[in-house]
Design a protein around this motif. Structure first.
Motif, PDB file in Angstrom:
ATOM      1  N   LYS A 156       0.846  -1.197   0.000  1.00  0.00           N
ATOM      2  CA  LYS A 156       0.000   0.000   0.000  1.00  0.00           C
ATOM      3  C   LYS A 156       0.881   1.246   0.000  1.00  0.00           C
ATOM      4  CE  LYS A 156      -3.935   2.165   2.352  1.00  0.00           C
ATOM      5  NZ  LYS A 156      -4.938   2.023   3.448  1.00  0.00           N
ATOM      6  N   PHE A 157       0.515   2.219  -0.838  1.00  0.00           N
ATOM      7  CA  PHE A 157       1.230   3.496  -0.914  1.00  0.00           C
ATOM      8  C   PHE A 157       0.263   4.618  -0.578  1.00  0.00           C
ATOM      9  CE2 PHE A 157       2.474   7.340  -3.190  1.00  0.00           C
ATOM     10  CZ  PHE A 157       3.797   7.480  -2.799  1.00  0.00           C
ATOM     11  N   THR A 158       0.674   5.536   0.287  1.00  0.00           N
ATOM     12  CA  THR A 158      -0.174   6.641   0.735  1.00  0.00           C
ATOM     13  C   THR A 158       0.553   7.971   0.554  1.00  0.00           C
ATOM     14  OG1 THR A 158      -1.173   5.195   2.415  1.00  0.00           O
ATOM     15  CG2 THR A 158      -1.520   7.560   2.659  1.00  0.00           C
ATOM     16  N   TYR A 159      -0.158   8.967   0.039  1.00  0.00           N
ATOM     17  CA  TYR A 159       0.413  10.300  -0.169  1.00  0.00           C
ATOM     18  C   TYR A 159      -0.475  11.349   0.476  1.00  0.00           C
ATOM     19  CZ  TYR A 159       1.804  14.624  -2.514  1.00  0.00           C
ATOM     20  OH  TYR A 159       2.194  15.910  -2.763  1.00  0.00           O
ATOM     21  N   ASP A 160       0.115  12.178   1.332  1.00  0.00           N
ATOM     22  CA  ASP A 160      -0.603  13.273   1.980  1.00  0.00           C
ATOM     23  C   ASP A 160      -0.465  14.517   1.107  1.00  0.00           C
ATOM     24  OD1 ASP A 160      -1.660  15.262   3.542  1.00  0.00           O
ATOM     25  OD2 ASP A 160      -0.432  14.868   5.302  1.00  0.00           O
ATOM     26  N   SER A 161      -1.526  14.870   0.407  1.00  0.00           N
ATOM     27  CA  SER A 161      -1.468  15.965  -0.563  1.00  0.00           C
ATOM     28  C   SER A 161      -1.397  17.338   0.098  1.00  0.00           C
ATOM     29  CB  SER A 161      -2.685  15.906  -1.487  1.00  0.00           C
ATOM     30  OG  SER A 161      -3.892  16.005  -0.749  1.00  0.00           O
ATOM     31  N   LEU A 162      -1.753  17.445   1.376  1.00  0.00           N
ATOM     32  CA  LEU A 162      -1.695  18.739   2.054  1.00  0.00           C
ATOM     33  C   LEU A 162      -0.313  19.028   2.634  1.00  0.00           C
ATOM     34  CD1 LEU A 162      -5.112  18.878   3.967  1.00  0.00           C
ATOM     35  CD2 LEU A 162      -4.542  19.761   1.695  1.00  0.00           C
ATOM     36  N   ASN A 163       0.402  17.988   3.040  1.00  0.00           N
ATOM     37  CA  ASN A 163       1.698  18.174   3.692  1.00  0.00           C
ATOM     38  C   ASN A 163       2.865  17.636   2.875  1.00  0.00           C
ATOM     39  OD1 ASN A 163       0.639  19.221   6.350  1.00  0.00           O
ATOM     40  ND2 ASN A 163      -0.399  17.243   6.284  1.00  0.00           N
ATOM     41  N   ASP A 164       2.573  17.090   1.688  1.00  0.00           N
ATOM     42  CA  ASP A 164       3.606  16.571   0.792  1.00  0.00           C
ATOM     43  C   ASP A 164       4.450  15.481   1.464  1.00  0.00           C
ATOM     44  OD1 ASP A 164       4.767  16.443  -1.711  1.00  0.00           O
ATOM     45  OD2 ASP A 164       6.374  17.838  -1.187  1.00  0.00           O
ATOM     46  N   ASP A 165       3.805  14.606   2.224  1.00  0.00           N
ATOM     47  CA  ASP A 165       4.462  13.448   2.821  1.00  0.00           C
ATOM     48  C   ASP A 165       3.947  12.186   2.139  1.00  0.00           C
ATOM     49  OD1 ASP A 165       5.905  14.944   4.694  1.00  0.00           O
ATOM     50  OD2 ASP A 165       4.219  14.941   6.100  1.00  0.00           O
ATOM     51  N   PHE A 166       4.729  11.123   2.200  1.00  0.00           N
ATOM     52  CA  PHE A 166       4.263   9.857   1.660  1.00  0.00           C
ATOM     53  C   PHE A 166       4.761   8.710   2.527  1.00  0.00           C
ATOM     54  CE2 PHE A 166       8.410  10.299  -0.352  1.00  0.00           C
ATOM     55  CZ  PHE A 166       8.931   9.020  -0.282  1.00  0.00           C
ATOM     56  N   GLY A 167       4.056   7.596   2.454  1.00  0.00           N
ATOM     57  CA  GLY A 167       4.440   6.405   3.194  1.00  0.00           C
ATOM     58  C   GLY A 167       4.078   5.168   2.402  1.00  0.00           C
TER      59      GLY A 167
END
Length: 279
Positions: A224-235
């Motif tokens: 699983k790949f997750t991207y936080d579009s508000l804080n420009d973080d990913f995991g």
């Protein structure tokens, strides 16, 4: 035409539980879920049979002896550092037909989840060193859309989640204006209360039951790949499941994860009820 088994299958009339440990920090959850009576539409003019079923789940998640700010950084889950209660509702749909070129089928699922949580934060006044603590509410709402290929051994899903959570201020060495005894007049603590942070997580996940067997257990995985579009973080995370071929009440596994804000690998172990294609 039945829907695939849930990822965490029921042990006692819809009741299930699991425990997960990431980098030494543990969390446990207890869920109760079920399925409403399915709706089956008989074959129509185009020779298709349609199956519809609604599922629901209520989940309580609690961290155990947790002092960190984020248990699941690889999933950018801002609510995982405190107790939370979630309710999810989903709809599974499948269509089968006999086509001139052979049997064809397709299935998909969509749903949403609402979560509420809380966490207690501790901090000190930077001048008097007076201790303060308060509880902050944390909220989350999201949805997903999943597709199931005709092989019935895999699934791909897309999700979006909005979260409003709090993060503790970084600890510092605080001292009174006049220091006579460093042990009493200085302390390491957060100098203020927590800061609120909003996130909008976009995710993609793939699940696959490989059919491979090691030491009597089948192998499955679900990156699983997750991207936080508000804080420009990913995991990202890669769980590996060992599915016992014999009947077993638990499913062991391990996972490797990565979070951009921490810039390090995250190792985890878990015990769940079963692995399945259902979101």
């Amino acid at each position: 035409m039945a829907a695939p088994t849930a990822r965490t299958a029921s042990l006692l009339q819809g009741l299930s539980g699991e425990m997960e440990v990431n980098n030494g920090e543990a969390r446990t959850s207890l869920s109760y879920g079920g399925k409403l009576l399915p709706r089956i539409c008989p074959s129509d003019a185009d020779g298709a049979v349609r199956f519809r079923q609604t599922s629901y789940a209520l989940t309580l998640s609690v961290p155990l002896a947790n002092d960190t700010d984020l248990i699941d950084p690889q999933l950018l889950d801002g609510l995982s550092d405190g107790p939370s209660l979630s309710f999810s509702l989903s709809r599974y749909s499948a269509t089968k037909r006999d086509a001139p070129t052979g049997f064809q089928s397709r299935a998909w699922q969509f749903g949403g989840e609402v979560s509420i949580g809380t966490k207690q934060f501790h901090y000190r006044d930077p001048l008097s060193l007076a201790k303060h603590s308060n509880w902050k509410p944390q909220l989350g709402i999201g949805g997903f859309l999943a597709f199931y290929p005709s092989d019935r051994r895999s699934m791909v899903s897309f999700g979006i989640d909005y979260q409003s959570s709090y993060e503790a201020a970084e600890e510092q060495i605080l001292c009174k204006a006049v220091v006579t005894d460093p042990d009493k007049d200085c302390a390491k603590a957060a100098p203020k209360g927590p800061d609120r942070g909003d996130s909008l997580n976009l995710s993609i996940e793939y699940r696959r039951a490989t059919g491979l067997s090691i030491f009597g257990a089948n192998i499955a995985y679900s990156p699983k790949f997750t991207y936080d579009s508000l804080n420009d973080d990913f995991g990202a995370e890669l769980p590996i499941y060992f599915v016992p071929t014999a009947k077993s009440p638990v499913l062991p596994g391990f996972k490797i994860g990565y979070a951009s804000d921490e810039n390090n690998l995250i190792l985890g172990l878990f015990l769940k009820a079963s692995f399945g294609m259902m979101h």
